[in-house]
Write an enzyme that holds these catalytic residues in place. Structure first.
Site, short mmCIF file in Angstrom:
data_model
loop_
_atom_site.label_atom_id
_atom_site.label_comp_id
_atom_site.label_asym_id
_atom_site.label_seq_id
_atom_site.Cartn_x
_atom_site.Cartn_y
_atom_site.Cartn_z
CG ASN A 95 1.81 -0.50 -0.36
OD1 ASN A 95 1.44 0.61 -0.01
ND2 ASN A 95 1.00 -1.36 -0.97
CD GLU A 127 0.33 3.41 -2.67
OE1 GLU A 127 0.02 2.99 -1.53
OE2 GLU A 127 -0.49 3.52 -3.60
CG ASP A 157 0.15 4.52 1.62
OD1 ASP A 157 -1.02 4.93 1.48
OD2 ASP A 157 0.48 3.32 1.56
CD GLU A 214 -4.74 5.32 1.44
OE1 GLU A 214 -4.78 5.59 2.64
OE2 GLU A 214 -3.86 4.61 0.92
#
Ligand code: C2E
Ligand code: CA
Ligand code: CA
Length: 562
Positions: A95, A127, A157, A214
């Protein structure tokens, strides 16, 4: 509160330095097979006093304190070190905070860490959330381009929350689209969520992006994601984030594989199907549609043609274009429509009605009628709601005509047999009759059952049976044709002379297969012959007496032969 935050920042600085903030790994899984394709790296702070501090708490602090670069660095280094023990095809996703996309040194920082950990950068995905792109898309896109340059892949994301701007998708060369867990979570119960997920996956496919669902917590969600064409899943169904020592356990576990929610198990065909672009699939469907030897169409719930193939358009007598968007009632005759509408209504209620045959007038005053066989199949969406009707139509006019012709020819044959004075019969090679024309029963009053199995012998005159049976037996033995006269008892009483003739039908090796023959009323013939014989006898006696002629001369005078 402020004091606490300041305390926490100080502690955070220390924790970063001491390597107390560690990466956890959550599997990214191929939904269809349950095979792990990689891990998302998530930061964790196991605090000695506070317990596990969630990233949602300490990451904003890192950002405020200017520590986010350091955090990324320590997380990356530890993750790459852990990856050394993993199979080489395993990918990692990290991330990146929105503010890091304002930091021009980010690509270099990532590259250094990868070099240090000997991790291949083309196995790394960064991400990025959309909030990172809002403030300065230009700067963010140049940093993103540099990351791409060094081989790092990019994922968008939490798609669906934030701004979900299509401009972002266009400005940054993303490889992956992650559908936010809030939609995935509610998609089973909430139709709107489902539509959003379907649309996002469709968007991803159109742009040739890998889509990741997700927050997959149940197999139902996985099934539906697969059905919608989503490739990867992440969530508690597959596993929570674990620390480095536990990765191998995740890798060796059997993770759930989804199945197509229409009840079929996943097949390799489906993989091929999923790997295709929607445009390719459409082209394939079109080819199947047009090439099918049956008429096909798809109706919406208002019975409007959404699609139709050429064959059905021809059956209806209008072009494909003339159908699309129009109600069936506008295209076909009112009579025909009233016949088919009840099936539409049944299909809308979810019933598949197969094999209904209907005879209808040909379109456009063409002469004659046509018979068609129709299947009505309800089409359902991911939640099982009927959203339309798929119809298949086969023109069976020719079969119907052939059937009709066959029936006619059977009738014809039956008439021929019934009105014929000759009674057909069939006998097997052992002399047992297998079929006798109906006239036999009409004369003798015997039923079919009584006639069968040589029961016909019952009505033959006792004097004639004596000759009848040996004649037939001899014929069976020699194969010579049968020609025999005998009397039968009429149902109303009295006797009737009959004559039966028959021939053997032989097989390829000369063996007798069956006997075929006819039996006819020989009564008149027999009576005439009898009368003739009597007349002749009388005449002979007369001539011999009156003329004193000898027998030879009388015979030649009479010239009568039997
Ligand atoms: P994210 O990137 O969306 O990460 C996924 C979050 O969803 C993780 O929360 C994960 O534990 C959680 N999650 C995964 N599967 C499920 C599920 O099936 N159900 C539910 N309810 N939740 C699930 P986590 O670890 O608390 O991370 C929260 C956020 O913190 C992450 O959201 C990410 O934005 C951020 N973050 C985590 N690690 C880092 C990092 O190293 N750097 C940066 N910049 N941000 C990070
Ligand atoms: Ca993430
Ligand atoms: Ca996410």
């Amino acid at each position: 509160m402020t004091v606490k935050r300041t305390d926490l920042k100080t502690e955070l600085r220390k924790a970063l330095k001491n390597g107390e903030i560690v990466p956890y790994f959550q599997p990214l899984v191929q939904i269809r097979t349950g095979v792990v394709s990689g891990f998302e790296v998530l930061a964790r702070w196991p605090h000695p006093v506070r317990g596990m501090v969630p990233p949602d708490e300490f990451i904003p602090l890192c950002e405020q304190a200017g520590l986010i670069g350091e955090l990324t660095e320590t997380i990356l280094l530890q993750a790459f070190a852990a990856a050394a023990a993993l199979p080489i095809n395993i990918k990692l996703s990290v991330n990146i905070s929105p503010i890091q996309l304002r930091d021009a040194s980010l690509p270099q920082q990532i590259r250094r860490a990868a070099e240090q950990g000997a991790f291949p950068l083309d196995h790394l995905t960064a991400e990025i959330t959309e909030s990172a792109l809002v403030h300065n898309l230009e700067q963010a896109s140049s940093i993103a381009a540099e990351l791409k340059n060094v081989g790092v892949k990019l994922a968008l994301d939490d798609f669906g929350t934030g701004y979900s701007s299509l401009r972002n998708l266009q400005a940054i060369p993303f490889d992956e689209l992650k559908v936010d867990r809030s939609f995935v979570n509610s998609m089973i119960s909430n139709r709107d969520s489902r539509k959003i997920v379907a649309a996002v996956i469709g968007l991803g496919q159109s742009l040739n992006l890998t889509t990741v669902g997700e927050g997959v917590e149940t197999i139902e969600q996985a099934d539906m994601l697969l059905w919608l064409g989503c490739e990867l899943g992440q969530g508690w169904l597959y596993g929570r984030a674990v620390s480095a020592p536990y990765i191998s356990q995740t890798l060796s576990a059997r993770l759930p594989a989804a199945c197509d929610s229409r009840g079929k198990s996943p097949t390799s065909d489906l993989v091929a199907y999923l790997e295709q672009l929607p445009s390719q699939r459409r082209a394939q469907y079109q080819a199947i549609y047009d090439g099918a030897p049956v008429g096909l169409c798809y109706l919406d719930t208002e019975f409007r043609y959404v699609s139709i193939n050429q064959r059905l358009a021809d059956i209806n007598g209008a072009s494909v274009a003339a159908h699309i968007g129009h109600r069936v009632a506008e295209i076909v005759t009112p009579d025909f429509y009233s016949e088919i509408e009840p099936y539409f209504l049944r299909a809308l209620k979810g019933e598949a009605v197969l094999g209904v045959d209907i005879t209808r007038a040909r379109p456009h005053e063409a002469p004659g009628h046509m018979t068609i066989l129709i299947h009505y199949q309800p089409a359902r969406d991911e939640a099982g709601e009927v959203v339309g009707i798929s119809i298949a139509v086969v023109d069976i006019t020719k079969f119907k005509q052939a059937e009709e012709a066959l029936r006619e020819s059977e009738d014809h044959y039956r008439h021929m047999v019934h009105s014929n004075p000759q009674i057909p019969w069939v006998m097997d090679s052992d002399g047992v009759n297998t079929e006798v024309g109906p006239q036999w029963g009409q004369i003798t009053g015997q039923t079919i059952e009584q006639i069968a199995n040589m029961g016909y012998l019952e009505v033959i005159h006792p004097e004639d049976v004596a000759a009848f049976t040996p004649t037939v037996r001899n014929a069976i033995k020699t194969g010579n044709p049968i020609d025999i006269e005998y009397r039968i008892r009429k149902k109303e009483g009295g006797w009737l002379w009959m004559r039966s003739r028959g021939k053997a039908r032989r097989g390829p090796d000369g063996e007798i297969l069956r006997w075929y023959g006819t039996t006819e009323d020989a009564d008149d013939h027999k009576k005439v012959k009898h009368a003739l014989r009597e007349a002749r006898a009388k005449l002979r006696a007369l001539l011999e007496e009156k003329q004193h002629l000898n027998t030879v001369t009388v015979d030649s005078l009479l010239q009568i032969t039997d």
